[in-house]
Write a protein that holds these residues in place. Sequence first.
Motif, PDB file in Angstrom:
ATOM      1  N   LEU A 289       0.796  -1.526  -0.115  1.00  0.00           N
ATOM      2  CA  LEU A 289       0.153   0.334   0.269  1.00  0.00           C
ATOM      3  C   LEU A 289       0.807   1.236  -0.159  1.00  0.00           C
ATOM      4  O   LEU A 289       0.542   2.475  -0.807  1.00  0.00           O
ATOM      5  N   MET A 290       1.782   1.263   0.694  1.00  0.00           N
ATOM      6  CA  MET A 290       3.137   2.352   1.255  1.00  0.00           C
ATOM      7  C   MET A 290       3.596   2.482  -0.608  1.00  0.00           C
ATOM      8  O   MET A 290       3.580   3.531  -1.033  1.00  0.00           O
ATOM      9  N   MET A 291       3.831   2.107  -1.283  1.00  0.00           N
ATOM     10  CA  MET A 291       3.936   1.837  -3.044  1.00  0.00           C
ATOM     11  C   MET A 291       3.758   1.839  -3.770  1.00  0.00           C
ATOM     12  O   MET A 291       4.020   3.604  -4.476  1.00  0.00           O
ATOM     13  N   VAL A 292       1.823   1.759  -3.342  1.00  0.00           N
ATOM     14  CA  VAL A 292       1.144   2.175  -4.113  1.00  0.00           C
ATOM     15  C   VAL A 292       0.761   3.989  -3.536  1.00  0.00           C
ATOM     16  O   VAL A 292       0.603   5.064  -4.890  1.00  0.00           O
ATOM     17  N   GLY A 293       0.692   4.520  -2.269  1.00  0.00           N
ATOM     18  CA  GLY A 293       0.175   5.304  -2.054  1.00  0.00           C
ATOM     19  C   GLY A 293       1.670   6.518  -2.590  1.00  0.00           C
ATOM     20  O   GLY A 293       0.980   8.018  -3.325  1.00  0.00           O
ATOM     21  N   ARG A 294       2.777   5.598  -2.649  1.00  0.00           N
ATOM     22  CA  ARG A 294       4.540   7.070  -3.211  1.00  0.00           C
ATOM     23  C   ARG A 294       3.698   7.488  -4.357  1.00  0.00           C
ATOM     24  O   ARG A 294       4.732   8.615  -4.958  1.00  0.00           O
ATOM     25  N   LEU A 295       3.827   6.688  -5.544  1.00  0.00           N
ATOM     26  CA  LEU A 295       3.550   6.612  -6.589  1.00  0.00           C
ATOM     27  C   LEU A 295       2.828   8.087  -7.071  1.00  0.00           C
ATOM     28  O   LEU A 295       2.527   8.732  -7.278  1.00  0.00           O
ATOM     29  N   PHE A 296       1.487   7.956  -6.194  1.00  0.00           N
ATOM     30  CA  PHE A 296       0.880   9.235  -5.849  1.00  0.00           C
ATOM     31  C   PHE A 296       0.894  10.263  -5.126  1.00  0.00           C
ATOM     32  O   PHE A 296      -0.277  11.123  -5.404  1.00  0.00           O
ATOM     33  N   ALA A 297       1.932  10.431  -4.969  1.00  0.00           N
ATOM     34  CA  ALA A 297       2.255  11.552  -4.515  1.00  0.00           C
ATOM     35  C   ALA A 297       3.595  12.229  -4.907  1.00  0.00           C
ATOM     36  O   ALA A 297       3.835  13.288  -4.461  1.00  0.00           O
ATOM     37  N   GLN A 298       3.605  11.334  -6.116  1.00  0.00           N
ATOM     38  CA  GLN A 298       4.148  12.390  -7.177  1.00  0.00           C
ATOM     39  C   GLN A 298       3.769  12.708  -8.472  1.00  0.00           C
ATOM     40  O   GLN A 298       2.561  13.661  -8.379  1.00  0.00           O
ATOM     41  N   ASP A 299       4.691  13.607  -8.790  1.00  0.00           N
ATOM     42  CA  ASP A 299       4.562  13.882 -10.535  1.00  0.00           C
ATOM     43  C   ASP A 299       2.985  13.297 -11.639  1.00  0.00           C
ATOM     44  O   ASP A 299       4.042  12.241 -12.203  1.00  0.00           O
ATOM     45  N   PRO A 300       2.465  12.998 -12.063  1.00  0.00           N
ATOM     46  CA  PRO A 300       1.459  12.374 -12.833  1.00  0.00           C
ATOM     47  C   PRO A 300       1.833  12.575 -13.918  1.00  0.00           C
ATOM     48  O   PRO A 300       2.152  11.651 -14.898  1.00  0.00           O
ATOM     49  N   SER A 301       2.539  13.611 -14.384  1.00  0.00           N
ATOM     50  CA  SER A 301       3.088  13.842 -15.695  1.00  0.00           C
ATOM     51  C   SER A 301       3.693  12.853 -15.911  1.00  0.00           C
ATOM     52  O   SER A 301       4.904  12.444 -17.316  1.00  0.00           O
ATOM     53  N   LEU A 302       4.252  13.253 -14.971  1.00  0.00           N
ATOM     54  CA  LEU A 302       6.011  11.871 -14.892  1.00  0.00           C
ATOM     55  C   LEU A 302       6.218  10.681 -16.068  1.00  0.00           C
ATOM     56  O   LEU A 302       6.770   9.919 -16.520  1.00  0.00           O
ATOM     57  N   TYR A 303       4.880   9.641 -14.482  1.00  0.00           N
ATOM     58  CA  TYR A 303       4.311   8.449 -15.234  1.00  0.00           C
ATOM     59  C   TYR A 303       3.720   8.422 -16.370  1.00  0.00           C
ATOM     60  O   TYR A 303       3.821   7.053 -17.308  1.00  0.00           O
TER      61      TYR A 303
END
Length: 378
Positions: A289-303
Amino acid sequence: MPNRLTELREQIDEVDKELIEVFAKRLALVKEVGKVKSEIGTPVYVPEREIALLTKRRQEAAIKGVSPDLVEDVLRRIMRESYGAEDGAGFKCINPKVRKIVIIGGRGGMGRIFVKLFTQSGYQVASMGSRDWDSAPEILKDASLVIVCVPIDKTQLVIGKLNNLPKDCILADFTSTKSMPLEEMLKVHQGPVVGLHPMFGPDISTMAKQLVIWTVGRDDDACTWLYNQIELWGARIYRVNAKDHDDAMSYIQALRHFTTYCYGVFLAHENKDLEILMDLSSPIYRMELMMVGRLFAQDPSLYADIILSSAKNLDLIERYHQEIVDVIKMLKENDRDGFIEEFKNARAYFGEYAEIFLKESKGLLAKMHDAKGSKINC
């Protein structure tokens, strides 16, 4: 008996204070080591030294009746802090003949890391952004190294503007795909070219043990000083051709980011109470869950840019989707034997890595368990 318990606890407190004093003394020595390394040009991270140290300490711990794993865990955490302390001493300049280094995108998260590293190594460094292109001829005029560190969707456009660099200037990029940037850089610049991919984010505290991927473009010998400088900072460099890099990144980055994105979006649509999910999770599920939350704490355009950077990524995702459809069909048919057979096939694919991953993950999960416990007991 209560008095005896108090007495023992007080003794433990005194030992803890002594440990803090020892840690402080060790970090002070590490800073001195960093100064010496800076003067003579020794890398921050020397794998052989670390392995020898840990092996010796494990042996000594066993003799004392102390868990070698415990001692190694503590020392690895201390060493991680130590690498950061060594960085503060600066680094030796591998190539004093370098006139100037220009980082396009040097004010961004990743760019700032390398502006700092090159500056700490004694180089003259200039940052360029979108507002600086009117002054680009003057900024780039004497450059010995130009690094393009911009979002994927702007990389090709920026590289296209770099057709008047000095002939001996190294042109490099930090893009997470390599084929397109290398092709564009080789097209616009006749001098040395190299493609770089730092496999970390802007939140790192030290370059020690970080991975930087190196893809050869042109005149690799002229780039030797850059290779050595990055190694001196403590990073590991892995050489690979652009095609193999991009193929691997489809699985390492694009597919993994896609699955994480889907899981997070699904949870959001289901509107599940995250606090309850976290409270009921064992360490391994909490970590996921932490790894999922980590993604959404960052810049969406990067992903978005990483996943959409290649049509091959979408083809891979479609194959992955079909695999999920097939597994769902198998479950609907209550095909327990088929499920187990596929499980065994996958286990055979992982081979000895399955056991290695199991062992390594146990250490991570133990740390997660400790962290969760300390939060609950605050």
